[in-house]
Design an enzyme around this catalytic site. Sequence first.
Site, short mmCIF file in Angstrom:
data_model
loop_
_atom_site.label_atom_id
_atom_site.label_comp_id
_atom_site.label_asym_id
_atom_site.label_seq_id
_atom_site.Cartn_x
_atom_site.Cartn_y
_atom_site.Cartn_z
N GLU A 1 -19.97 -4.09 9.72
CA GLU A 1 -20.84 -3.22 10.50
C GLU A 1 -21.93 -3.99 11.23
OE1 GLU A 1 -19.80 -2.61 7.42
OE2 GLU A 1 -18.68 -0.73 7.58
N LYS B 1 0.86 -1.18 0.00
CA LYS B 1 0.00 0.00 0.00
C LYS B 1 0.90 1.24 0.00
CE LYS B 1 -4.41 1.31 1.88
NZ LYS B 1 -5.63 0.91 2.52
N ARG C 1 -25.92 -0.23 6.53
CA ARG C 1 -25.71 -1.67 6.46
C ARG C 1 -26.37 -2.42 7.62
NH1 ARG C 1 -21.00 -3.79 3.46
NH2 ARG C 1 -21.58 -3.08 1.40
C1 LIG Z 1 -19.21 -1.07 4.21
C2 LIG Z 1 -18.01 -0.18 4.28
N1 LIG Z 1 -17.42 0.06 5.47
C3 LIG Z 1 -16.34 0.86 5.54
C4 LIG Z 1 -15.83 1.44 4.43
C5 LIG Z 1 -14.65 2.41 4.52
N2 LIG Z 1 -13.48 1.90 3.79
C6 LIG Z 1 -13.14 2.34 2.58
S1 LIG Z 1 -11.81 1.58 1.93
C7 LIG Z 1 -11.63 0.66 3.35
C8 LIG Z 1 -10.50 -0.30 3.46
C9 LIG Z 1 -10.54 -1.30 2.37
O1 LIG Z 1 -9.45 -2.16 2.52
P1 LIG Z 1 -9.05 -3.15 1.36
O2 LIG Z 1 -10.27 -3.75 0.79
O3 LIG Z 1 -8.02 -4.06 1.88
O4 LIG Z 1 -8.48 -2.19 0.24
P2 LIG Z 1 -7.11 -1.36 0.24
O5 LIG Z 1 -7.50 0.05 0.57
O6 LIG Z 1 -6.19 -1.93 1.26
O7 LIG Z 1 -6.60 -1.48 -1.13
C10 LIG Z 1 -12.63 0.96 4.27
C11 LIG Z 1 -12.75 0.37 5.61
C12 LIG Z 1 -16.48 1.18 3.20
N3 LIG Z 1 -16.08 1.75 2.07
N4 LIG Z 1 -17.54 0.36 3.15
#
Ligand SMILES: Cc1ncc(C[n+]2csc(CCOP(=O)(O)OP(=O)(O)O)c2C)c(N)n1
Length: 606
Positions: free
Chosen positions: A363, A281, A391
Amino acid sequence: MKLLQEIKNDYSLIKTLSIEQLNQLCSEIREFIIEVVSKNGGHLSSNLGSVEITIALHRVFNIPPDKIIWDVGHQCYTHKILTRCNQFETLRKYKGISGFPNPKESQTDIFLVGHAGTSISSATGLKIGNDFKESKEHIIAFIGDGSLTNGITFEGLNFLGDIKKNVKIILNDNKMSISPTKGAISYYLTKFITSPLVNKPKEEFVEILKKIPSIGKEVLKLTKEIEKKTKFLIVPGVFFEKLGIRYFGPIDGHDLPQLIEILENIKEINEPLVLHIITKKGKGYSFAEKEPEKFHSIGPFDIKTGEEIIRQKTNSKFVGQILEEIAKKFEFFVITAAMEKGLGLENFSKNYPDRFFDVGIAESNAVIVASGIAKSGLPVFVAIYSTFLQRTYDQIFHDICLQNLPVIFLIDRAGLVGEDGPTHNGIFDISFLRTIPNLKIYAPYSLESLKKTIENAINEKIPTFIRYPRDILPEKIDEQIIEGSNIVILGVGSMSLNSFIAFQKLKNENINLSFIPVNQIKPIDEELMKKIEKFDKIITVEENIRLCGFGSYLLGVFSDNGIKKELLRIGLPDTFIEHGDRNLLLDKYGLSSEKIYEKIKEFLNV
Ligand SMILES: Cc1ncc(C[n+]2csc(CCOP(=O)(O)OP(=O)(O)O)c2C)c(N)n1
């Protein structure tokens, strides 16, 4: 940015550039992403980590008609640059392109998304439809290890493994959600990736994987053989395999030639499969590599120093401090679903590690766990963004309110969020919460009322929902100003300040009204009812969908009680609101102080 310029003019070059040129293109794209995000803000770290895999996917597949279904969608910048480079500089700006996939922008964006965990289910549905139509296009679900931990993802895998549709899942594993990914699944992935058993024969495995010829039955035969030969390797993927989904990996997600070769080879496997790639990342920008969490979603910053240009004050930080203060007097728990930083809980989690739980992007689980803690008799807060609270509607109904459990919800980002746009706006919570019995909803209108409301909530012993916006509330607002006796403005929560400014402007023009800021939304405060009895005209102003917000609720209460008043409800229209600067959007949709002032004048015919 020579190659980027060439690709801008002719996307089909992606099919013919040499590997060297493609690597050069990766560097140029990284530079461009950093440049644009440093000006417009956005999701930097995730996008820097997914440059090579996105280029490899565009190289190997034909997009369109082949389709990438992004999970969350916050990592699609390289895809946007490849498909609409001319517009990328308008990223997240009003009327510019969105920071998330949006089919209105390009036929290569399939769904308008922003919430985690949906990619595998929607890819499977799309494949069902396509197979029925005998369409041969490839469907790729692209998901991060954080989103992999979401419950819907597992429902999706369960179904996909059962119906065995040809969906290709790219698991982009960087060990990070926004913060390091939490939970047993994540530990499981990490454990096998770092195990020497996996590391040792990886090169051998990759070599074999590269040798898979890419068509038809032959592929199946060979891959079965590979499975046998590399049994020890497939074992780590046993989780997917047992679900009926072929597993390949883990491989280096930044090694472009290797990615291309492997994608070519698995392209024609006509079964559901996971290709597990390991990425970093923030890759390629030292500040983001060091602090991927800070650069996950960041405002404009200085490229040379990595410092954010304006550190906007948020209510989140203030709420985190209140919780720390209360923690000195009471024992309670705080639960969040992968949003510790955004919710201002970093210090609380450090100082009270045994009272803080991050359940991952889950959630519904967060809310049910809270219901269990509340049942044990201990106070518990669920801190969550308004949009992600959506959610958990059934858990709020079934596991909290129906049980009458005194869980306190801290609903951050309630209202328009600005640049993240329609997937992230929190403009429905008053509407969907007010339909449920047995709960209290508050919308504090100042930092002072926010603090009081949170502190009081601990003693209320009833399901309680406290909503507050992204931008910081004013320190203090007068509790009421009774000047005119005929007309009163009720400024609800985040809209109190703008209503108050409109009120003062009207006063300067000798239009005498009264003003009362409103914190308690449901049940309607009896004292407020008494106060507003004497007014003939009532104006409500709120940052929620007008049709089903506080004003409409008040209208219903009046109607049920035979109270006859003229009511002007000012709130957001019944529509999804686009991305852009929050103040600009508030103005566009009638919630700036100026527009509130104009609307009231129109209503009063003055
Ligand atoms: C239902 C929901 N909860 C929380 C979020 C906030 N959120 C956006 S990106 C993220 C992390 C995603 O991690 P990952 O899938 O590993 O992707 P990366 O950013 O590491 O590439 C979160 C928690 C969201 N978009 N949707």
